[in-house]
Design a protein around this motif. Structure first.
Motif: not given
Lengths: 143, 649
Positions: B273, B275-279, B292
């Motif tokens: 989860f 990794r899926l939300l890493a943005d 960044r």
């Protein structure tokens, strides 16, 4: 969901995901940045395109099988909804997960893929197992 | 399936239940992860160990692959098989075997009265043996070799590959842990061995002098280790007069730019989860993503190596490394070297400015490895956070470490004018509507923004390179000066600076009125010819380089005749540039006879052989530049003797 609706919706599903293939091909031809430069996005858009199209065909087969096997209408209606929803979720889950993704993994939308796969798998299993005489008690009384 | 087992809820439960359960679990997982501070907070990674590039590969395969094909990766490689004991402590070894470019098949290089023979041990390990030659150029039958060592490391691989061995140089220094760069290197493009004296800008050594031969036998532990490895620590122990050097990983690997990754791996391993939300909305504080960072911090990562600097605490750096973690400001640990940089202990040297010879008189760096300083001096650089101004230019504007171009690592679309037009709209530039466009060079396909605003006035690694200080040419302001090349005459190699100043006005470009009168010789020869004959060694290198660049003006025959003077230069590097430029031009014209004469010339060969070849070349190309003004030639030659340079990069 009636047989005719299922058949028409399956064909629409196939058409939509085939059209997405045209879009992907055009992006390749136009050397669109964000498509060529992003292997993760490319992979997941391709997966969505392929799965959506193929699972649309599976739904055509499902509609045909439900008819041929004379699956009771109360079951068939729900199987059709599950099959169509499953195919759509798998295709869209891959595509959205690829379009909006993080640095290493697809986006959260990819979590729709397992849900879609479960729906479709349940629909296929139910189609294989439910027999013409298998009716819930409430519907038995009606017949 | 019998009707008795059916209930009204059974069909939807069987069909939709698993998916609904999964959806519920997924939503709970996402919401919980979003609110989990442990998943996103910024961690202090100073002092963390290096995890190694192999640990990045499974999650970042594309980035790993682009790094793997970069010159950064092969910056330092081990020449010792992985299973064998290594004199250097390496925390993480990459699985990829070293790419040793040189054959090490018994070839030899005679230079300066010594012969270096490159061979292999029975187990295949590269070896270098250096022996003294007699006056006839033959090996002396008696006497031990001056050096006979097995190669431990290779350094570099893009332009030339250098080799490092464990050598105990001082008496009674056995077990000192010292690694030394050997005096010979493999030139990749030419596929030949060169002596390191021929790789730097300095005069020839004395024949037979071991001190001159070993001038660049430099200690790796407290020099090369810094910019060619990931998380280096020299490990000096002054009391014990020995080194316990260690590196996180050989070469410039992932963690050189992203910082130690142990915490990042710990945070994300087995946590899908996260990794899926890493943005971009949820920056991960366990790793540095240079893209960044603000331009100052992002450029500091590059400046750590591409900008020579002086550490705040030199003793600590020589012991433990610089403690810089990407995302820090370089100013926290060091100060970049500029022309006026002083060192307290060397006040008497060069008026207290020992680094001044590394800069042109206008303070523009003239050596590579000062690209960071070039950026800091550029008007496009906005300064550090908090300083006034718009967000400005950083290294990442033009360079991408994960692109598909290892050479120069230029970001896609940012080569040539692409570097500038994303900020400077072409239509809004001065003179944009004139027939030649801004700058008046629209019709010349070899000219782009960089040619005028980032001219090739930097020297490094036997190459002429673009200046990273973005400037606008102003030849009028430099009229009468002979101490610095300008952008205009580096392309218009057959023209004077006075001509360039006039041309600026003709093109409608801004330029200063002449501040000085044109010197007499400027009326007789082009700026580049004057530089080649009378400039300092760097000017001579760059003049020879300019004469064969695409887009250089003037007749090829004239340029060949001018270049032949460089073959006689006392600086090997000038001979190299001149020889290579002549070969380029001869290949363009298809002059087989000249090519044959040039093939007999070795810029590091014995002087009698060089003179013989040079005479052949001169016969072919005709009289030299300013042949009709011998007094002027003599004066220019005499002047350059006072402009000696010793630049060990």
């Amino acid at each position: 969901m009636r047989l005719e609706t299922h058949l028409r919706a399956s064909i629409v599903l196939i058409a939509l995901f085939l059209a997405s293939g045209l879009w992907l091909e055009a992006m390749l031809g136009l050397r669109a940045q964000g498509w060529l430069d992003d292997p993760l996005r490319r992979e997941f858009l391709r997966l969505g395109h392929a799965h959506g199209g193929v699972l649309g065909l599976v739904n055509l087969g499902l509609a045909w099988a439900l008819e041929r096997l004379q699956t009771p209408a109360p079951w068939a209606r729900k199987i059709r909804v599950a099959g169509l929803l499953g195919a759509g979720l798998v295709g869209l889950g891959f595509m959205l997960g690829g379009l909006l993704h993080g640095p290493t993994d697809p986006g959260p939308a990819v979590l729709a893929v397992p849900a879609g796969a479960m729906l479709l798998l349940s629909a296929l299993i139910a189609t294989a197992l439910v027999r013409p005489g298998d009716l819930p008690p409430s519907t038995k009384a009606e017949t | 399936m019998t009707g008795g087992r059916h209930h009204g809820i059974l069909a939807p439960a069987l069909l939709f239940g698993p998916a609904l359960c999964w959806a519920l679990a997924a939503v709970i997982g996402l919401v919980w992860t979003l609110g989990d501070r442990e998943a996103w907070t910024t961690l202090d990674r100073h002092g963390d160990p290096v995890a190694g590039s192999d640990s990045c590969r499974s999650c970042h395969p594309t980035q790993w692959s682009t790094w793997h094909q970069s010159w950064h990766r092969t910056m330092t490689q081990s020449a010792i098989p992985a299973a064998a004991a290594h004199p250097l402590a390496i925390a993480r070894s990459a699985a990829t075997p070293a790419e040793i470019l040189a054959p090490f098949a018994g070839e030899h290089l005679d230079y300066g009265g010594f012969r270096a023979t490159m061979s292999r041990d029975p187990d295949g390990r590269p070896r270098v043996r250096v022996e003294r030659l007699d006056d006839a150029g033959e090996l002396r039958s008696a006497g031990a070799p001056v050096l006979d060592v097995a190669v431990v490391l290779s350094v570099g691989s893009h332009r030339f590959q250098q080799y490092v061995a464990a050598v105990d140089r001082a008496p009674d220094s056995a077990g000192s842990g010292e690694l030394w760069r050997l005096p010979v290197a493999w030139h990749r493009a030419e596929r030949r061995w060169i002596h390191m004296n021929g790789a730097f800008v300095e005069p020839e050594g004395e024949l037979g002098s071991l001190a001159d031969y070993e001038r660049h036998l430099s200690r790796w532990n407290d020099n090369c280790i810094f910019c060619h490895n990931t998380e280096p620590a020299p490990g000096t122990e002054p009391a014990a007069a020995r080194f316990e050097s260690r590196v996180g990983e050989l070469g410039i690997a992932c963690e050189a730019c992203h910082g130690p990754a142990d915490a990042h791996l710990e945070r994300h391993r087995g946590k899908p989860f996260r990794r899926l939300l890493a943005d971009r909305r949820l920056p991960d504080g366990s790793i540095t993503n240079p893209a960044r960072l603000d331009p100052a911090r992002e450029s500091a990562i590059c400046g750590r190596c591409h900008g020579q600097r002086i550490a705040k605490d030199i003793a600590a750096v020589l012991r433990e490394g610089d403690s810089f973690v990407p995302g820090d400001l370089l100013a926290a640990v060091s100060r970049p070297i500029f022309a006026d940089t002083t060192i307290a202990s060397v006040d008497g040297l060069d008026h207290g400015q020992p680094f001044a010879p590394r800069f042109w008189p206008d303070r523009t760096p003239r050596l590579s490895a000062y690209e960071y300083q070039g950026l800091l001096l550029s008007p496009c650089y906005a300064g550090e956070p908090g300083e006034a101004g718009e967000p400005g230019l950083g290294c990442g504007h033009c360079h991408a470490m994960h692109g598909d171009q290892p050479d120069g690592q230029v970001r896609a679309g940012r080569a040539g004018q692409g570097a500038c037009v994303s900020c400077h709209a072409v239509a809004e530039l001065g003179g944009a509507s004139s027939p030649g466009g801004h700058g008046g060079h629209r019709e010349h396909r070899d000219v782009d923004c960089l040619g005028c605003h980032m001219p090739k006035t930097t020297y490094g690694l036997l190459e002429g390179m673009i200046s990273h200080r973005i400037t606008s040419p102003d030849p009028g302001a430099w009229l009468g000066r002979a101490d610095q090349p300008d952008a205009c005459t580096q392309c218009h190699v057959d023209r004077s600076r006075a001509w360039a100043a006039d041309a600026m006005a003709g093109l409608g470009l801004r330029g200063s009125p002449p501040t000085r009168a044109e010197s007499p010789e400027e009326r007789l020869a082009s700026r580049v010819v004057l530089d080649l004959l009378g400039g300092d060694p760097l000017q001579r290198n760059l003049a020879a380089h300019a004469l064969a660049q695409p887009g250089a003006t003037g007749a090829v025959a004239d340029r060949l005749a001018w270049l032949a003077d460089g073959l006689e230069d006392e600086y090997p590097s000038v001979r190299w540039f001149s020889w290579r430029a002549m070969r380029t031009l001869a290949e363009q014209t298809g002059d087989a006879e000249l090519l044959a004469a040039l093939a007999t010339f070795d810029y590091l060969g014995p002087i009698d052989e060089r003179v013989s070849a040079q005479v052949r070349v001169r016969d072919r190309v005709g009289p030299p530049g300013l042949a009709d003004w011998p007094e002027l030639r003599e004066r220019l030659f005499a002047e350059r003797e006072g402009r000696a340079l010793w630049i060990g990069e």
